[in-house]
Design a protein around this motif. Sequence first.
Motif, mmCIF file in Angstrom:
data_model
loop_
_atom_site.group_PDB
_atom_site.id
_atom_site.type_symbol
_atom_site.label_atom_id
_atom_site.label_comp_id
_atom_site.label_asym_id
_atom_site.label_seq_id
_atom_site.Cartn_x
_atom_site.Cartn_y
_atom_site.Cartn_z
ATOM 1 N N ARG A 2 0.833 -1.202 0.000
ATOM 2 C CA ARG A 2 0.000 0.000 0.000
ATOM 3 C C ARG A 2 0.867 1.252 0.000
ATOM 4 O O ARG A 2 1.799 1.363 0.779
ATOM 5 N N ARG A 3 0.527 2.194 -0.896
ATOM 6 C CA ARG A 3 1.294 3.447 -0.983
ATOM 7 C C ARG A 3 0.439 4.673 -0.654
ATOM 8 O O ARG A 3 0.885 5.540 0.078
ATOM 9 N N PHE A 4 -0.762 4.743 -1.205
ATOM 10 C CA PHE A 4 -1.609 5.912 -0.971
ATOM 11 C C PHE A 4 -3.015 5.476 -0.573
ATOM 12 O O PHE A 4 -3.553 4.507 -1.108
ATOM 13 N N SER A 5 -3.614 6.232 0.328
ATOM 14 C CA SER A 5 -4.988 5.965 0.747
ATOM 15 C C SER A 5 -5.961 6.512 -0.288
ATOM 16 O O SER A 5 -5.597 7.288 -1.187
ATOM 17 N N GLY A 6 -7.222 6.141 -0.140
ATOM 18 C CA GLY A 6 -8.242 6.648 -1.038
ATOM 19 C C GLY A 6 -8.376 8.162 -0.955
ATOM 20 O O GLY A 6 -8.579 8.840 -1.971
ATOM 21 N N GLY A 52 -8.925 28.444 -10.273
ATOM 22 C CA GLY A 52 -7.726 28.829 -9.530
ATOM 23 C C GLY A 52 -7.987 28.960 -8.042
ATOM 24 O O GLY A 52 -7.202 28.478 -7.216
ATOM 25 N N LEU A 53 -9.088 29.603 -7.689
ATOM 26 C CA LEU A 53 -9.415 29.769 -6.271
ATOM 27 C C LEU A 53 -9.701 28.441 -5.582
ATOM 28 O O LEU A 53 -9.450 28.281 -4.381
ATOM 29 N N LEU A 54 -10.218 27.462 -6.340
ATOM 30 C CA LEU A 54 -10.602 26.181 -5.737
ATOM 31 C C LEU A 54 -9.441 25.190 -5.608
ATOM 32 O O LEU A 54 -9.602 24.155 -4.961
ATOM 33 N N ILE A 55 -8.298 25.491 -6.202
ATOM 34 C CA ILE A 55 -7.194 24.530 -6.185
ATOM 35 C C ILE A 55 -6.813 24.078 -4.767
ATOM 36 O O ILE A 55 -6.580 22.887 -4.543
ATOM 37 N N PRO A 56 -6.741 24.963 -3.765
ATOM 38 C CA PRO A 56 -6.360 24.484 -2.423
ATOM 39 C C PRO A 56 -7.453 23.713 -1.698
ATOM 40 O O PRO A 56 -7.170 23.050 -0.697
ATOM 41 N N VAL A 57 -8.700 23.789 -2.178
ATOM 42 C CA VAL A 57 -9.823 23.218 -1.429
ATOM 43 C C VAL A 57 -9.696 21.698 -1.234
ATOM 44 O O VAL A 57 -9.911 21.201 -0.119
ATOM 45 N N PRO A 58 -9.359 20.902 -2.276
ATOM 46 C CA PRO A 58 -9.242 19.458 -2.044
ATOM 47 C C PRO A 58 -8.210 19.108 -0.963
ATOM 48 O O PRO A 58 -8.458 18.227 -0.130
ATOM 49 N N LEU A 59 -7.077 19.812 -0.969
ATOM 50 C CA LEU A 59 -6.060 19.541 0.051
ATOM 51 C C LEU A 59 -6.575 19.887 1.439
ATOM 52 O O LEU A 59 -6.390 19.118 2.391
ATOM 53 N N LEU A 60 -7.235 21.025 1.571
ATOM 54 C CA LEU A 60 -7.766 21.418 2.875
ATOM 55 C C LEU A 60 -8.821 20.418 3.351
ATOM 56 O O LEU A 60 -8.863 20.058 4.536
ATOM 57 N N ALA A 61 -9.668 19.952 2.425
ATOM 58 C CA ALA A 61 -10.676 18.958 2.801
ATOM 59 C C ALA A 61 -10.026 17.635 3.175
ATOM 60 O O ALA A 61 -10.491 16.933 4.077
ATOM 61 N N GLY A 62 -8.930 17.302 2.483
ATOM 62 C CA GLY A 62 -8.270 16.024 2.737
ATOM 63 C C GLY A 62 -7.498 15.967 4.034
ATOM 64 O O GLY A 62 -7.051 14.876 4.432
ATOM 65 N N LEU A 63 -7.346 17.099 4.709
ATOM 66 C CA LEU A 63 -6.599 17.101 5.968
ATOM 67 C C LEU A 63 -7.282 16.294 7.064
ATOM 68 O O LEU A 63 -6.664 16.011 8.096
ATOM 69 N N VAL A 64 -8.537 15.914 6.841
ATOM 70 C CA VAL A 64 -9.194 15.038 7.818
ATOM 71 C C VAL A 64 -8.567 13.646 7.797
ATOM 72 O O VAL A 64 -8.751 12.871 8.739
ATOM 73 N N SER A 65 -7.837 13.323 6.732
ATOM 74 C CA SER A 65 -7.213 12.004 6.603
ATOM 75 C C SER A 65 -5.884 11.961 7.338
ATOM 76 O O SER A 65 -4.990 12.770 7.081
ATOM 77 N N ARG A 66 -5.730 11.008 8.226
ATOM 78 C CA ARG A 66 -4.466 10.847 8.944
ATOM 79 C C ARG A 66 -3.335 10.486 7.990
ATOM 80 O O ARG A 66 -2.206 10.952 8.143
#
Length: 211
Positions: A2-6, A52-66
Amino acid sequence: MRRFSGAERWVHRTTAWLMLVCVATAACLYVPQLAELVGRRHLVVTVHQWSGLLIPVPLLAGLVSRALRADLSRLNRFGPHDRVWLRAVRHRDHRPGSRPAGKFNAGQKLYAAWIAGAVLVMIGTGVLMWFTGLAPLMWRTGATFVHDWLALAIGIALAGHMAMALADPEARRGMRTGSVERHWARTEHPLWGESADAPDDDPARRQGLSG
Protein backbone atom coordinates in the motif's frame (compact mmCIF):
# COMPACT_ATOMS: atom_id res chain seq x y z
CA MET A 1 2.18 -2.93 -0.97
CA ARG A 2 0.00 0.00 0.00
CA ARG A 3 1.29 3.45 -0.98
CA PHE A 4 -1.61 5.91 -0.97
CA SER A 5 -4.99 5.97 0.75
CA GLY A 6 -8.24 6.65 -1.04
CA ALA A 7 -8.36 10.16 0.41
CA GLU A 8 -4.88 10.94 -0.90
CA ARG A 9 -5.73 9.71 -4.37
CA TRP A 10 -8.93 11.78 -4.38
CA VAL A 11 -7.03 14.92 -3.35
CA HIS A 12 -4.39 14.35 -6.04
CA ARG A 13 -6.94 13.63 -8.77
CA THR A 14 -9.21 16.56 -7.93
CA THR A 15 -6.33 18.99 -7.59
CA ALA A 16 -4.89 17.78 -10.90
CA TRP A 17 -8.17 18.40 -12.73
CA LEU A 18 -8.53 21.87 -11.25
CA MET A 19 -4.93 22.67 -12.18
CA LEU A 20 -5.43 21.42 -15.75
CA VAL A 21 -8.61 23.47 -16.16
CA CYS A 22 -6.78 26.52 -14.83
CA VAL A 23 -3.84 26.01 -17.20
CA ALA A 24 -6.09 25.30 -20.19
CA THR A 25 -8.23 28.40 -19.62
CA ALA A 26 -5.09 30.49 -19.10
CA ALA A 27 -3.80 29.29 -22.47
CA CYS A 28 -7.11 30.26 -24.07
CA LEU A 29 -6.79 33.74 -22.59
CA TYR A 30 -3.17 34.38 -23.56
CA VAL A 31 -2.72 32.56 -26.89
CA PRO A 32 -4.56 34.52 -29.63
CA GLN A 33 -5.16 31.46 -31.83
CA LEU A 34 -6.78 29.56 -28.95
CA ALA A 35 -8.78 32.62 -27.91
CA GLU A 36 -10.24 32.91 -31.41
CA LEU A 37 -10.97 29.19 -31.53
CA VAL A 38 -12.74 29.02 -28.16
CA GLY A 39 -14.39 32.45 -28.01
CA ARG A 40 -16.71 33.32 -25.08
CA ARG A 41 -13.92 35.13 -23.26
CA HIS A 42 -16.04 36.14 -20.29
CA LEU A 43 -16.94 32.50 -19.59
CA VAL A 44 -13.32 31.42 -19.96
CA VAL A 45 -12.23 34.15 -17.52
CA THR A 46 -14.87 33.06 -14.99
CA VAL A 47 -13.88 29.38 -15.20
CA HIS A 48 -10.20 30.33 -14.89
CA GLN A 49 -10.80 32.47 -11.81
CA TRP A 50 -12.89 29.94 -9.93
CA SER A 51 -10.77 26.92 -10.83
CA GLY A 52 -7.73 28.83 -9.53
CA LEU A 53 -9.41 29.77 -6.27
CA LEU A 54 -10.60 26.18 -5.74
CA ILE A 55 -7.19 24.53 -6.19
CA PRO A 56 -6.36 24.48 -2.42
CA VAL A 57 -9.82 23.22 -1.43
CA PRO A 58 -9.24 19.46 -2.04
CA LEU A 59 -6.06 19.54 0.05
CA LEU A 60 -7.77 21.42 2.87
CA ALA A 61 -10.68 18.96 2.80
CA GLY A 62 -8.27 16.02 2.74
CA LEU A 63 -6.60 17.10 5.97
CA VAL A 64 -9.19 15.04 7.82
CA SER A 65 -7.21 12.00 6.60
CA ARG A 66 -4.47 10.85 8.94
CA ALA A 67 -2.61 9.26 6.03
CA LEU A 68 -2.57 12.54 4.13
CA ARG A 69 -1.33 14.47 7.14
CA ALA A 70 1.43 11.91 7.66
CA ASP A 71 2.54 12.16 4.03
CA LEU A 72 2.52 15.96 4.18
CA SER A 73 4.83 15.68 7.18
CA ARG A 74 7.16 13.43 5.19
CA LEU A 75 7.15 15.82 2.24
CA ASN A 76 8.02 18.69 4.56
CA ARG A 77 11.03 17.01 6.16
CA PHE A 78 14.48 16.73 4.60
CA GLY A 79 17.05 14.30 5.94
CA PRO A 80 20.70 13.43 5.21
CA HIS A 81 19.58 10.82 2.68
CA ASP A 82 17.85 13.56 0.67
CA ARG A 83 21.15 15.40 0.26
CA VAL A 84 22.73 12.15 -0.90
CA TRP A 85 19.91 11.69 -3.44
CA LEU A 86 20.32 15.21 -4.80
CA ARG A 87 24.09 14.77 -5.05
CA ALA A 88 23.63 11.55 -6.99
CA VAL A 89 21.19 13.23 -9.39
CA ARG A 90 23.54 16.17 -9.89
CA HIS A 91 26.41 13.82 -10.74
CA ARG A 92 24.14 11.51 -12.77
CA ASP A 93 25.02 8.59 -10.53
CA HIS A 94 22.74 5.65 -11.34
CA ARG A 95 24.55 2.98 -9.33
CA PRO A 96 22.32 0.77 -7.16
CA GLY A 97 21.91 2.33 -3.75
CA SER A 98 23.26 5.70 -4.83
CA ARG A 99 19.87 7.39 -4.47
CA PRO A 100 18.38 6.60 -1.06
CA ALA A 101 14.81 7.76 -0.62
CA GLY A 102 12.01 7.40 1.85
CA LYS A 103 8.40 7.31 0.73
CA PHE A 104 9.17 10.48 -1.25
CA ASN A 105 12.52 11.29 -2.78
CA ALA A 106 14.18 14.69 -2.54
CA GLY A 107 13.01 15.70 -6.01
CA GLN A 108 9.38 15.04 -5.10
CA LYS A 109 9.79 17.02 -1.89
CA LEU A 110 11.26 20.00 -3.73
CA TYR A 111 8.53 19.87 -6.38
CA ALA A 112 5.78 19.70 -3.75
CA ALA A 113 7.22 22.68 -1.84
CA TRP A 114 7.69 24.73 -5.02
CA ILE A 115 4.24 24.05 -6.46
CA ALA A 116 2.55 24.76 -3.12
CA GLY A 117 4.30 28.13 -2.85
CA ALA A 118 3.62 28.92 -6.51
CA VAL A 119 -0.10 28.21 -6.12
CA LEU A 120 -0.33 30.55 -3.13
CA VAL A 121 1.43 33.32 -5.07
CA MET A 122 -0.84 32.74 -8.07
CA ILE A 123 -3.95 32.97 -5.90
CA GLY A 124 -2.70 36.15 -4.23
CA THR A 125 -1.79 37.89 -7.48
CA GLY A 126 -4.95 36.62 -9.15
CA VAL A 127 -7.13 38.10 -6.41
CA LEU A 128 -5.41 41.48 -6.85
CA MET A 129 -6.09 41.31 -10.60
CA TRP A 130 -9.69 40.18 -10.12
CA PHE A 131 -10.76 42.63 -7.42
CA THR A 132 -9.29 45.85 -8.77
CA GLY A 133 -10.33 47.90 -5.76
CA LEU A 134 -8.08 46.00 -3.36
CA ALA A 135 -4.81 47.67 -4.37
CA PRO A 136 -3.44 50.65 -6.32
CA LEU A 137 -2.65 50.36 -10.02
CA MET A 138 1.09 49.91 -9.43
CA TRP A 139 0.45 46.86 -7.27
CA ARG A 140 -1.94 45.38 -9.82
CA THR A 141 0.59 45.92 -12.59
CA GLY A 142 3.24 44.08 -10.57
CA ALA A 143 0.77 41.34 -9.73
CA THR A 144 -0.04 40.88 -13.42
CA PHE A 145 3.66 40.60 -14.28
CA VAL A 146 4.30 38.00 -11.57
CA HIS A 147 1.10 36.10 -12.37
CA ASP A 148 1.88 35.80 -16.07
CA TRP A 149 5.50 34.69 -15.75
CA LEU A 150 4.85 32.36 -12.83
CA ALA A 151 2.02 30.79 -14.85
CA LEU A 152 4.55 29.97 -17.57
CA ALA A 153 6.91 28.44 -15.00
CA ILE A 154 4.07 26.36 -13.54
CA GLY A 155 3.11 25.14 -17.00
CA ILE A 156 6.69 23.99 -17.63
CA ALA A 157 6.90 22.32 -14.20
CA LEU A 158 3.58 20.52 -14.73
CA ALA A 159 4.72 19.30 -18.15
CA GLY A 160 7.87 17.90 -16.56
CA HIS A 161 5.86 16.31 -13.76
CA MET A 162 3.53 14.59 -16.22
CA ALA A 163 6.43 13.49 -18.42
CA MET A 164 8.12 11.81 -15.45
CA ALA A 165 4.83 10.16 -14.47
CA LEU A 166 4.38 8.81 -18.00
CA ALA A 167 7.89 7.36 -17.83
CA ASP A 168 7.11 5.44 -14.61
CA PRO A 169 4.03 3.19 -14.98
CA GLU A 170 4.39 1.78 -11.48
CA ALA A 171 4.30 5.25 -9.93
CA ARG A 172 1.12 5.96 -11.89
CA ARG A 173 -0.33 2.66 -10.72
CA GLY A 174 0.38 3.67 -7.14
CA MET A 175 -1.59 6.88 -7.54
CA ARG A 176 -4.36 5.16 -9.52
CA THR A 177 -4.91 2.10 -7.32
CA GLY A 178 -3.09 2.98 -4.11
CA SER A 179 -0.72 -0.01 -4.32
CA VAL A 180 2.69 -0.67 -5.89
CA GLU A 181 4.90 -3.68 -6.45
CA ARG A 182 7.26 -4.37 -3.58
CA HIS A 183 10.23 -4.64 -5.95
CA TRP A 184 9.57 -1.13 -7.28
CA ALA A 185 9.28 0.26 -3.76
CA ARG A 186 12.56 -1.34 -2.70
CA THR A 187 14.31 -0.09 -5.83
CA GLU A 188 12.96 3.46 -6.08
CA HIS A 189 12.22 4.18 -2.40
CA PRO A 190 14.45 1.74 -0.50
CA LEU A 191 14.18 3.43 2.91
CA TRP A 192 10.40 3.04 2.68
CA GLY A 193 10.01 -0.24 0.85
CA GLU A 194 12.78 -2.39 2.30
CA SER A 195 10.54 -4.23 4.77
CA ALA A 196 7.05 -5.71 4.76
CA ASP A 197 5.50 -2.99 6.92
CA ALA A 198 7.18 -0.26 4.81
CA PRO A 199 8.91 1.86 7.43
CA ASP A 200 10.17 5.14 6.09
CA ASP A 201 11.89 8.31 7.22
CA ASP A 202 9.05 9.15 9.60
CA PRO A 203 9.84 8.12 13.21
CA ALA A 204 6.19 8.42 14.14
CA ARG A 205 5.34 5.81 11.53
CA ARG A 206 7.83 3.36 12.97
CA GLN A 207 6.24 3.85 16.39
CA GLY A 208 2.79 3.22 14.94
CA LEU A 209 1.57 6.73 15.69
CA SER A 210 0.59 7.71 12.17
CA GLY A 211 -1.14 5.98 9.29
